[in-house]
Enzyme design. Structure first.
Site, PDB file in Angstrom:
ATOM      1  N   ARG A 120      74.441  30.176  67.794  1.00  0.00           N
ATOM      2  CA  ARG A 120      73.178  30.727  67.271  1.00  0.00           C
ATOM      3  C   ARG A 120      73.030  30.648  65.750  1.00  0.00           C
ATOM      4  O   ARG A 120      71.996  31.015  65.221  1.00  0.00           O
ATOM      5  CB  ARG A 120      73.077  32.215  67.640  1.00  0.00           C
ATOM      6  CG  ARG A 120      73.040  32.510  69.111  1.00  0.00           C
ATOM      7  CD  ARG A 120      71.702  32.096  69.702  1.00  0.00           C
ATOM      8  NE  ARG A 120      71.581  32.525  71.077  1.00  0.00           N
ATOM      9  CZ  ARG A 120      72.097  31.874  72.115  1.00  0.00           C
ATOM     10  NH1 ARG A 120      72.732  30.738  71.949  1.00  0.00           N
ATOM     11  NH2 ARG A 120      71.938  32.340  73.347  1.00  0.00           N
ATOM     12  N   ARG A 134      78.394  37.228  74.749  1.00  0.00           N
ATOM     13  CA  ARG A 134      77.447  37.180  75.872  1.00  0.00           C
ATOM     14  C   ARG A 134      76.579  35.932  75.807  1.00  0.00           C
ATOM     15  O   ARG A 134      76.282  35.312  76.818  1.00  0.00           O
ATOM     16  CB  ARG A 134      76.591  38.435  75.906  1.00  0.00           C
ATOM     17  CG  ARG A 134      75.429  38.473  74.950  1.00  0.00           C
ATOM     18  CD  ARG A 134      74.395  39.508  75.353  1.00  0.00           C
ATOM     19  NE  ARG A 134      74.836  40.852  75.115  1.00  0.00           N
ATOM     20  CZ  ARG A 134      74.580  41.533  73.990  1.00  0.00           C
ATOM     21  NH1 ARG A 134      73.905  40.968  73.007  1.00  0.00           N
ATOM     22  NH2 ARG A 134      74.995  42.758  73.846  1.00  0.00           N
ATOM     23  N   ASP A 135      76.165  35.567  74.592  1.00  0.00           N
ATOM     24  CA  ASP A 135      75.286  34.405  74.477  1.00  0.00           C
ATOM     25  C   ASP A 135      75.999  33.148  74.951  1.00  0.00           C
ATOM     26  O   ASP A 135      75.449  32.345  75.710  1.00  0.00           O
ATOM     27  CB  ASP A 135      74.818  34.232  73.030  1.00  0.00           C
ATOM     28  CG  ASP A 135      73.863  35.332  72.594  1.00  0.00           C
ATOM     29  OD1 ASP A 135      73.282  35.985  73.472  1.00  0.00           O
ATOM     30  OD2 ASP A 135      73.693  35.544  71.385  1.00  0.00           O
ATOM     31  N   ASP A 179      70.428  44.357  72.555  1.00  0.00           N
ATOM     32  CA  ASP A 179      71.147  44.764  71.338  1.00  0.00           C
ATOM     33  C   ASP A 179      70.683  46.109  70.812  1.00  0.00           C
ATOM     34  O   ASP A 179      71.409  46.777  70.077  1.00  0.00           O
ATOM     35  CB  ASP A 179      70.862  43.760  70.206  1.00  0.00           C
ATOM     36  CG  ASP A 179      71.573  42.453  70.384  1.00  0.00           C
ATOM     37  OD1 ASP A 179      72.700  42.466  70.873  1.00  0.00           O
ATOM     38  OD2 ASP A 179      70.985  41.418  70.003  1.00  0.00           O
ATOM     39  N   HIS A 201      63.989  35.688  76.635  1.00  0.00           N
ATOM     40  CA  HIS A 201      65.204  35.570  77.436  1.00  0.00           C
ATOM     41  C   HIS A 201      65.085  36.241  78.821  1.00  0.00           C
ATOM     42  O   HIS A 201      65.465  35.642  79.835  1.00  0.00           O
ATOM     43  CB  HIS A 201      66.349  36.170  76.601  1.00  0.00           C
ATOM     44  CG  HIS A 201      67.722  35.945  77.092  1.00  0.00           C
ATOM     45  ND1 HIS A 201      68.808  35.937  76.253  1.00  0.00           N
ATOM     46  CD2 HIS A 201      68.230  35.766  78.323  1.00  0.00           C
ATOM     47  CE1 HIS A 201      69.900  35.749  76.958  1.00  0.00           C
ATOM     48  NE2 HIS A 201      69.577  35.632  78.216  1.00  0.00           N
ATOM     49  N   GLY A 257      68.714  32.529  74.138  1.00  0.00           N
ATOM     50  CA  GLY A 257      69.205  32.465  75.512  1.00  0.00           C
ATOM     51  C   GLY A 257      68.125  32.087  76.509  1.00  0.00           C
ATOM     52  O   GLY A 257      68.429  31.757  77.658  1.00  0.00           O
TER      53      GLY A 257
HETATM   54  C1  NOJ Z   1      69.602  38.196  70.569  1.00  0.00           C
HETATM   55  C2  NOJ Z   1      71.076  38.166  70.806  1.00  0.00           C
HETATM   56  O1  NOJ Z   1      71.592  36.911  70.379  1.00  0.00           O
HETATM   57  C3  NOJ Z   1      71.391  38.372  72.271  1.00  0.00           C
HETATM   58  O2  NOJ Z   1      72.780  38.467  72.396  1.00  0.00           O
HETATM   59  C4  NOJ Z   1      70.732  39.596  72.812  1.00  0.00           C
HETATM   60  O3  NOJ Z   1      71.024  39.690  74.175  1.00  0.00           O
HETATM   61  C5  NOJ Z   1      69.237  39.553  72.569  1.00  0.00           C
HETATM   62  N1  NOJ Z   1      69.015  39.384  71.161  1.00  0.00           N
HETATM   63  C6  NOJ Z   1      68.534  40.823  73.078  1.00  0.00           C
HETATM   64  O4  NOJ Z   1      68.823  41.928  72.315  1.00  0.00           O
END
Ligand code: NOJ
Length: 820
Positions: free
Chosen positions: A344, A360-361, A509, A657, A723
């Site tokens: 990212r 997670r990403d 987040d 996402h 995502g």
């Molecule tokens: C962007 C972040 O990169 C991601 O990890 C997160 O899930 C989303 N924001 C939503 O908060």
């Protein structure tokens, strides 16, 4: 209002009205050298890390918005008039010049017609070499001979973003430049092996010229005092000054003289690369070989095209929805791959201040492309396994290099940027995001389903908190055991309702529930468990403990989270419900309602009601909002979301996402019209003629779109690195079109609008090609009535047709008829 169009035959987006409202970006490079550039050639290049090894400089959040860049200036040496092949930085009026930018897959073409000179600058990076090629072509469309000067210009950076932006007291005096043999070399003396080069090659003089009028290594000499890239003195004057120095700010500034007869054409190259002068010479010899035909460049460009063609051809679709075809066949996979390649942190929004992988990403990104890039998916999975702790949680943000054996540096730079110790890198529970590692389990399972690499489950990797970078070793266990530790962690970290704790955050987040509970995490745990148990059964292992856990999680979700109308989002630490009908703000959330269904935990009746609420409260013509109503007052028990402006980001924006989660959920429920209604709303190319609202690129999903509570409702933000790239691809191909690899068969289980008469998909799976034609004579949304594989009947299961694995290299015809 439109600024361009999709040229699908070339796999390009063509910007033919150049004054787009914001920078429309693209990425070049598919390995270690990478650049991100705008439609006006602003942007930067880096090698491996945008944080530690930035090659060219970028002034983030600047005015003008995307400077500097990699520019080609043309000067008419008779009139003194000059311009750039990209619209900026000289910026001739679009009334007098015609500019086009073609964003292709890992390349960009800037085209300009001005003063009867047609020019083109193509930026790309060959697959095999860390060099950026600027392929410049010029044609004289006038009826007189033209004498032109052609300049290539880029500003070098001091590599490390902190040293480049905050503390110049060493870098400014310990980096030098020199010009020799037609090559500018920049030596970042404070780094071991810190060299860059810039050189040119043309038909007449492959080794370049050493005349002072032909080069500047110093930025301030090329640009001149109180000037900018818009009017550099070297271009205005028609000559460089031969500058170079030990110390200072350095640039690649090279001038070539060109004469063109009427109708005459020429081609020249600028090469900007990683390494010293010798590396530059080698690249110039390879790509600039003095024939003027530059066939090695053409071959490298073709190889890049073939690279993408091969990936894309692994899955091609033909549906009645043109937007879906354009996205799935070209841009969506491209965007998903770029996310896996560069994570990212390299864009115009995140400008390289961070390095590494978000747990997670990356876990989600890796799940989306195992068919097109199995090697990279696997590499990412392994890096994530090494970023897992023995406690079973993942490091939220980490640099995979931490878990590789580290070479001892030759010397340390006196500009001290402290290096954290191993123990400082392993954060504790206070910083754990409750969802992070759960995503890894389905990613591993999807990778195995795609590739048949069952042995991966038994490979051993060390845990992050046991790793010693000096020896390169740590306590290792199998991938299967890593998965168990992840599940055990989530099963342990539960709150009073039996729902998983929210901890620092979950996927959202800005929802920071700490010891409060998160529906999303419990649903995700259920999803991960079903994947894990499925794999375990296929491997013949006893996982009754995890099967029991699955049932327990499902029961507590249904008992505690179904609120009679939809699925509650969670509970604060003091036990207040979030995302439930009693809430004044944040009553309905996407995450709990979509994941209730995707996880397999919800009953169909409750699932349908939950998704009806999503449609009723969250739908907008630009996609689904994340929650409703937006929060208007800070409430720290809920989290940072309550401190975000209404309609932006997680506070009720159209967050991209989770949108594909809703398409997939509707597909699971069998409601194809609804799935496509949601799909179309978010589809970037559907907004190609609404740029006055959207502003951002119509060929990319963006992280979010301002929601109806915001004054700029419909404006898209954060393109490329999101995502939603992978998830939109995954949801559309696996759930709407329903082509899903299993452990031993390929499922065809579509959910489409009843009005679709048919669609077809070409899918490569385990080295065999499946040409799938789906017919829908009874106008249903879901249900497979018949299936024939190469003329033979195929078993229809609860998950649609199950096509058995075919011989590698074979081409297979699959005919599916839908029906109730
Ligand atoms: C962007 C972040 O990169 C991601 O990890 C997160 O899930 C989303 N924001 C939503 O908060």
């Amino acid at each position: 209002m439109k600024y361009g169009y999709f040229d699908n035959s070339r796999r390009e987006y063509v910007i033919d009205r150049i004054d787009v409202p914001v920078s429309w970006t693209n990425y070049i490079g598919v390995k270690d050298l990478c650049g991100v550039f705008s439609h006006t050639a602003g942007g930067y290049l880096f090698y491996k890390s945008p944080e530690y090894h930035r090659i060219t400089r970028f002034r983030p959040n600047g005015v003008p918005m995307d400077r500097p860049g990699h520019y080609v200036y043309i000067r008419d040496d008779e009139t003194g008039d000059y311009w750039t092949l990209s619209w900026q930085p000289v910026g001739k009026s679009p009334d007098s010049a015609r500019y086009t930018c073609r964003h292709g897959l890992s390349y960009i073409k800037y085209q300009c017609e001005y003063a009867s000179i047609r020019g083109e600058q193509t930026l790309f990076i060959p697959l095999e070499d860390p060099v950026e090629i600027w392929d410049v072509r010029l044609r004289n469309d006038s009826d007189r001979k033209r004498r032109l000067s052609v300049y290539g210009y880029a500003e070098f950076s001091f590599h490390h973003i902190q040293i480049d932006n905050q503390n110049f007291q060493m870098s400014l005096y310990a980096s030098g430049s020199s010009h020799q043999d037609g090559i500018i070399e920049v030596d970042l003396f404070y780094e071991d092996g810190g060299f860059q080069y810039f050189t040119a090659a043309d038909a007449n003089d492959e080794s370049g010229t050493n005349e002072a009028a032909c080069f500047d290594c110093l930025r301030d000499a090329f640009i001149g005092p109180y000037r900018s890239e818009t009017n550099p003195i070297a271009v205005e004057r028609g000559a460089c000054s031969g500058s170079s120095e030990l110390g200072g700010n350095h640039c690649g500034g090279l001038r070539r003289a060109v004469e063109l007869e009427p109708g005459g054409e020429t081609r020249l190259l600028f090469l900007l690369g990683e390494g010293n002068r010798e590396a530059g010479k080698a690249m110039r010899a390879k790509y600039g070989a003095g024939t003027g035909a530059f066939s090695p460049v053409d071959a490298a460009f073709k190889a890049l095209g073939d690279f993408w063609k091969e990936k894309l051809e692994k899955l091609q679709v033909s549906t009645p929805n043109e937007g879906m075809n354009t996205m799935l066949n070209i841009w969506n996979l491209y965007q998903a791959e770029i996310n896996v390649l560069f994570s990212r942190f390299a864009s115009f929004i995140e400008v390289g201040g961070r390095t590494g992988l978000g747990y997670r990403d990356t876990s989600q990104d890796a799940m989306m492309i195992p068919h097109s890039n199995p090697e990279k998916s696997r590499q990412r999975l392994v890096q994530l396994l090494k970023g897992l702790t023995t406690a079973g949680y993942g490091l939220h943000l980490f640099n995979p290099e931490w878990f590789e054996k580290q070479p001892v540096p030759a010397f340390n730079s006196p500009t001290v940027v402290p290096v954290p110790s191993v123990s400082q890198r392993i954060h504790g529970i206070a910083d754990v995001c409750a969802d992070d590692a759960l995503w890894l389990i389905p990613s591993i399972v999807e990778y195995i389903r795609e590739t048949g690499d069952f042995g991966f489950a038994d490979e051993k990797y060390p845990y992050a908190d046991t790793f010693d970078p000096a020896t390169g070793e740590g306590m290792s266990e199998t991938v299967f055991d890593h998965m168990k530790r992840i599940l055990d962690f989530s099963a342990r970290e539960i709150g009073p309702h039996g729902i998983c704790k929210g901890l620092r955050a979950d996927w959202n987040d800005c929802l920071n529930l700490g010891g409060g509970e998160s529906a999303m995490v419990s649903f995700l745990l259920h999803w991960a468990l079903t994947h894990f148990c499925g794999l375990a059964r296929r491997l013949g292992r006893d996982v009754s403990r995890y099967e029991e856990l699955t049932a327990r999680v499902r029961e507590s979700c249904e008992r505690e989270l179904w609120n009679g109308s939809w699925y509650t989002r969670g509970f604060t630490a003091s036990g207040r419900a979030i995302g439930s009908p009693d809430c004044k703000e944040g009553r309905v959330f996407m995450e709990s309602n979509t994941w209730a269904i995707l996880s397999g935990a919800a009953s169909p009746e409750h699932g349908k009601a939950a998704m009806d609420a999503v449609d009723q409260y969250l739908y907008t013509p630009y996609g689904l909002k994340l929650c409703d109503p937006a929060y208007s007052e800070p409430d720290d028990e809920v989290g940072f979301v309550t401190r975000v402006y209404k309609g932006l980001k997680e506070n009720a924006a159209i967050f991209s996402h989770p949108n594909p989660w809703a398409w997939a959920a509707e597909a699971v429920l069998g409601r194809g019209d609804r799935a496509m209604k949601f799909y179309d709303a978010l589809c970037p190319c559907g907004q190609n003629d609404k740029i006055e609202v959207r502003k951002a690129e119509p060929y990319m999903y963006c992280q979010f779109i301002a929601g109806p509570d915001h004054s700029a409702f419909g404006r898209a933000h954060h393109p490329f690195m999101t995502g939603s790239a992978g998830w939109s691809y995954f949801a559309a191909t696996r759930y709407i079109l329903g082509i899903r690899p299993g452990f031993d068969s390929l499922a065809v289980d579509p959910c489409i609008p009843p009005s679709w008469p048919s669609f077809s998909v070409r899918r490569l799976w385990r080295d065999a090609v499946y040409h799938v034609t789906v017919k829908n004579p009874h106008n249903v949304s879901k249900g497979v009535k018949e299936c024939r594989l190469n003329g033979q009947d195929v078993k229809i299961g609860s998950m649609g047709a199950e096509i058995p694995i075919q011989r590698p290299g074979s081409e297979n015809q699959v005919m599916v008829v839908m029906g109730a």
